[in-house]
Scaffold this motif. Structure first.
Motif, PDB file in Angstrom:
ATOM      1  N   LEU A   1      -3.658  32.639  22.531  1.00 37.90           N
ATOM      2  CA  LEU A   1      -2.215  32.886  22.405  1.00 37.90           C
ATOM      3  C   LEU A   1      -1.823  33.328  21.003  1.00 37.90           C
ATOM      4  O   LEU A   1      -0.886  34.115  20.836  1.00 37.90           O
ATOM      5  N   LEU A   2      -2.531  32.854  19.992  1.00 33.21           N
ATOM      6  CA  LEU A   2      -2.211  33.250  18.625  1.00 33.21           C
ATOM      7  C   LEU A   2      -2.436  34.747  18.424  1.00 33.21           C
ATOM      8  O   LEU A   2      -1.638  35.427  17.758  1.00 33.21           O
ATOM      9  N   VAL A   3      -3.503  35.270  19.016  1.00 36.43           N
ATOM     10  CA  VAL A   3      -3.750  36.713  18.942  1.00 36.43           C
ATOM     11  C   VAL A   3      -2.653  37.468  19.686  1.00 36.43           C
ATOM     12  O   VAL A   3      -2.154  38.493  19.214  1.00 36.43           O
TER      13      VAL A   3
ATOM     14  N   LEU B   1       1.646  27.150  17.304  1.00 36.81           N
ATOM     15  CA  LEU B   1       1.436  28.590  17.430  1.00 36.81           C
ATOM     16  C   LEU B   1       2.571  29.376  16.765  1.00 36.81           C
ATOM     17  O   LEU B   1       2.330  30.388  16.094  1.00 36.81           O
ATOM     18  N   ALA B   2       3.801  28.918  16.956  1.00 35.10           N
ATOM     19  CA  ALA B   2       4.949  29.606  16.348  1.00 35.10           C
ATOM     20  C   ALA B   2       4.847  29.571  14.822  1.00 35.10           C
ATOM     21  O   ALA B   2       5.051  30.589  14.145  1.00 35.10           O
ATOM     22  N   LEU B   3       4.537  28.415  14.265  1.00 31.29           N
ATOM     23  CA  LEU B   3       4.440  28.283  12.805  1.00 31.29           C
ATOM     24  C   LEU B   3       3.311  29.129  12.238  1.00 31.29           C
ATOM     25  O   LEU B   3       3.476  29.808  11.212  1.00 31.29           O
ATOM     26  N   ASP B   4       2.145  29.108  12.901  1.00 28.41           N
ATOM     27  CA  ASP B   4       1.006  29.888  12.414  1.00 28.41           C
ATOM     28  C   ASP B   4       1.252  31.389  12.529  1.00 28.41           C
ATOM     29  O   ASP B   4       0.835  32.166  11.661  1.00 28.41           O
ATOM     30  N   THR B   5       1.940  31.803  13.576  1.00 28.82           N
ATOM     31  CA  THR B   5       2.251  33.226  13.745  1.00 28.82           C
ATOM     32  C   THR B   5       3.177  33.721  12.638  1.00 28.82           C
ATOM     33  O   THR B   5       2.968  34.793  12.061  1.00 28.82           O
ATOM     34  N   LEU B   6       4.188  32.941  12.326  1.00 30.44           N
ATOM     35  CA  LEU B   6       5.141  33.344  11.295  1.00 30.44           C
ATOM     36  C   LEU B   6       4.522  33.332   9.899  1.00 30.44           C
ATOM     37  O   LEU B   6       5.051  33.957   8.979  1.00 30.44           O
ATOM     38  N   SER B   7       3.396  32.647   9.738  1.00 24.13           N
ATOM     39  CA  SER B   7       2.716  32.623   8.435  1.00 24.13           C
ATOM     40  C   SER B   7       1.793  33.823   8.242  1.00 24.13           C
ATOM     41  O   SER B   7       1.384  34.104   7.114  1.00 24.13           O
ATOM     42  N   ALA B   8       1.463  34.529   9.318  1.00 24.53           N
ATOM     43  CA  ALA B   8       0.422  35.560   9.256  1.00 24.53           C
ATOM     44  C   ALA B   8       0.786  36.709   8.317  1.00 24.53           C
ATOM     45  O   ALA B   8      -0.012  37.098   7.451  1.00 24.53           O
ATOM     46  N   ILE B   9       1.972  37.287   8.461  1.00 25.68           N
ATOM     47  CA  ILE B   9       2.349  38.445   7.648  1.00 25.68           C
ATOM     48  C   ILE B   9       2.567  38.065   6.179  1.00 25.68           C
ATOM     49  O   ILE B   9       2.141  38.812   5.281  1.00 25.68           O
TER      50      ILE B   9
END
Length: 502
Positions: free
Chosen positions: A54-56, A125-133
């Motif tokens: 899901l993270l991808v 997942l939401a927190l890790d996604t927002l940290s990616a960029i």
């Protein structure tokens, strides 16, 4: 050589939080595998397998698209804000959907009694996604120091919370009446693996808070035309990433649902396989650290006239390192690695470790080869390679997992061989097709020399068995020295040349 040294230095810097974090995390592997039964550890592996997929999906290739379109300095702010706003909107939509249907989702994945797991992972997942960029921006700005500090803070907090909830709180609860009354405010004695998830959630939240200066350091604007271009570029990478995660994690999910045994026994097997899979972490740590540094390096190097020569040299040294990691892990497996890192209940899966280590070696080479379709703007090929790999993964796991226990390919042994074949096929396809569109003169003979030598020396340890621990360790160290000596003779590093001149 100077460019390769630069890449090596960046790999080391980006690798510091990963390597230290993984080393510290390895303190948790013996903890988990000695405290939790394999069936509980299997549940942890199942949920992290879902979350990896899901993270991808939630990042949908935006990180690579950001690197691709931010080569011109004047465009970086606009590109960053467009990518960030895109992820914010889709992540909010995902979070709302999961919270609204958490119960049916838990029922669908056969965890009806654990709706809370679904909710917790939605927030992780939401927190890790927002940290990616924001992390990608730090890499593009060549700020590895801040990148490393934030990564390490999150890792240390996660590990500290695990130790607090899984070790300290139970000890206080059992040994101190006053302490038990106090910690009941934050601790539930009937929870166990729940605290693995809770620790992850808190640490992911802190990481995003620490990235707030990066998130709000620019004026936000969504450039719709640019956004469409980035989506078109990233769309194949989405499929490539999702198919890649299928290859990396779905074997544990398929084991859970395809093994012809009761659910608890299936999760036990998933736990054993996952525990042994952790041994391959030494390979994946290096590969992940290398990828953090290599992706921006490859894009920047593409402007140089000798770029393809540099790519070939990088591949050569990469193969030396991963072959050495494979050899070092395998020759010391029984001397150090297994006794120190994995509980005895998990040692029954030992035979899959060399298969998985070599599979990840192939995967690392594939990541190196993938530079051609990213630079040639033919990311659709990355999607095709990963989809083919996913078909191999699904097909072989579906065929081999349910087989009877007296077959060499049954259960998780089949999953390990499926990973080996999958990554080997992706590596070969990427090389063959890449030579057509973006030919690089890789030194294939050195590939066979180093990987063959590492494999041969490891196989020697399976033939020559030495019972005495000291003699065994000395013999295995001698094999490492042989490999390094051969590499030095072939490569003739600068210090050897300097010694000869003097």
């Amino acid at each position: 050589m100077s460019e390769i040294k630069k890449l090596a230095g960046q790999t080391a810097v980006y690798g510091i939080p990963l390597i230290l974090g993984r080393i510290l995390s390895y303190l948790l592997v013996p903890l988990y595998t000695n405290i939790f039964q394999p069936d509980l550890y299997g549940t942890v592996s199942v949920f992290y397998s879902y979350s990896a997929f899901l993270l991808v999906a939630l990042s949908y290739g935006m990180e690579t698209a950001f690197f691709r379109y931010s080569q011109q300095k004047e465009d970086k702010v606009r590109i960053y804000s467009t990518a960030m706003l895109s992820l914010i909107l889709t992540t909010i939509a995902f979070l709302i959907a999961v919270l609204a249907f958490a119960g049916p989702i838990a029922d669908f994945i056969d965890y009806a009694n654990h709706k809370n797991y679904v909710v917790w992972f939605a927030f992780i997942l939401a927190l890790d996604t927002l940290s990616a960029i924001p992390f990608a921006r730090l890499r593009s700005l060549n700020r590895p120091g801040r990148f490393a500090k934030i990564k390490m803070t999150g890792i240390v907090l996660n590990i500290g919370l695990n130790l607090f909830f899984i070790l300290l709180c139970p000890w206080i609860y059992k040994n101190s009446e006053i302490g038990a009354r106090l910690i009941r405010l934050i601790y539930r004695p009937d929870w166990n693996i729940e605290y693995i998830f809770i620790s992850n959630l808190i640490s992911s939240g802190l990481v995003l808070v620490l990235l707030i200066p990066e998130i709000f350091s620019v004026k936000w604007q969504l450039d719709k035309k640019l956004w469409r271009k980035m989506l078109i570029y990233a769309f194949p990478l989405l499929f490539a990433g999702m198919a890649g995660i299928v290859n990396e994690t779905f074997d544990r999910l398929m084991l859970r649902y395809l093994l012809p045994v009761p659910t608890q026994d299936a999760e036990y097997q998933v736990g054993v396989y996952s525990g042994c899979y952790k041994i391959a972490i030494l390979m994946t740590i290096f590969i992940q650290a290398y990828r953090y540094a290599a992706e921006p390096f490859f894009f920047a190097q593409a402007k140089q006239h000798n770029a393809k020569d540099v790519y070939a040299d990088v591949m050569n040294y990469f193969i030396i390192v991963v072959s050495l990691i494979f050899l070092g892990t395998m020759v010391y497996l029984d001397d150090f690695v297994l006794p120190l890192l994995v509980g005895k209940k998990y040692h029954e899966g030992r035979a899959v470790i060399p298969i998985l280590m070599m599979a990840h070696l192939f995967l690392g080479i594939y990541y190196n080869l993938s530079v051609w379709y990213k630079l040639a703007d033919k990311t659709i090929w990355g999607a095709w390679f990963s989809v083919i790999g996913a078909i191999i993964t699904f097909g072989l796991n579906f065929w081999w997992i349910p087989r009877s226990s007296d077959h060499i390919l049954h259960g998780y042994y089949g999953s390990a061989w499926a990973a080996f074949i999958c990554y080997g096929a992706m590596m070969l396809l990427s090389y063959i097709i890449g030579q057509r569109y973006f030919p690089v003169r890789y030194n294939l003979s050195k590939f066979f020399i180093y990987t063959g030598l590492a494999t041969g020396l490891y196989l020697l340890t399976t033939v020559i068995k030495i019972e005495n621990w000291w003699f065994s360790t000395s013999f295995h160290t001698m094999l490492i020295i042989i490999f390094l000596s051969v590499a030095i003779v072939i490569e003739k590093p600068p210090f050897i040349k300097f010694y000869k001149r003097s």
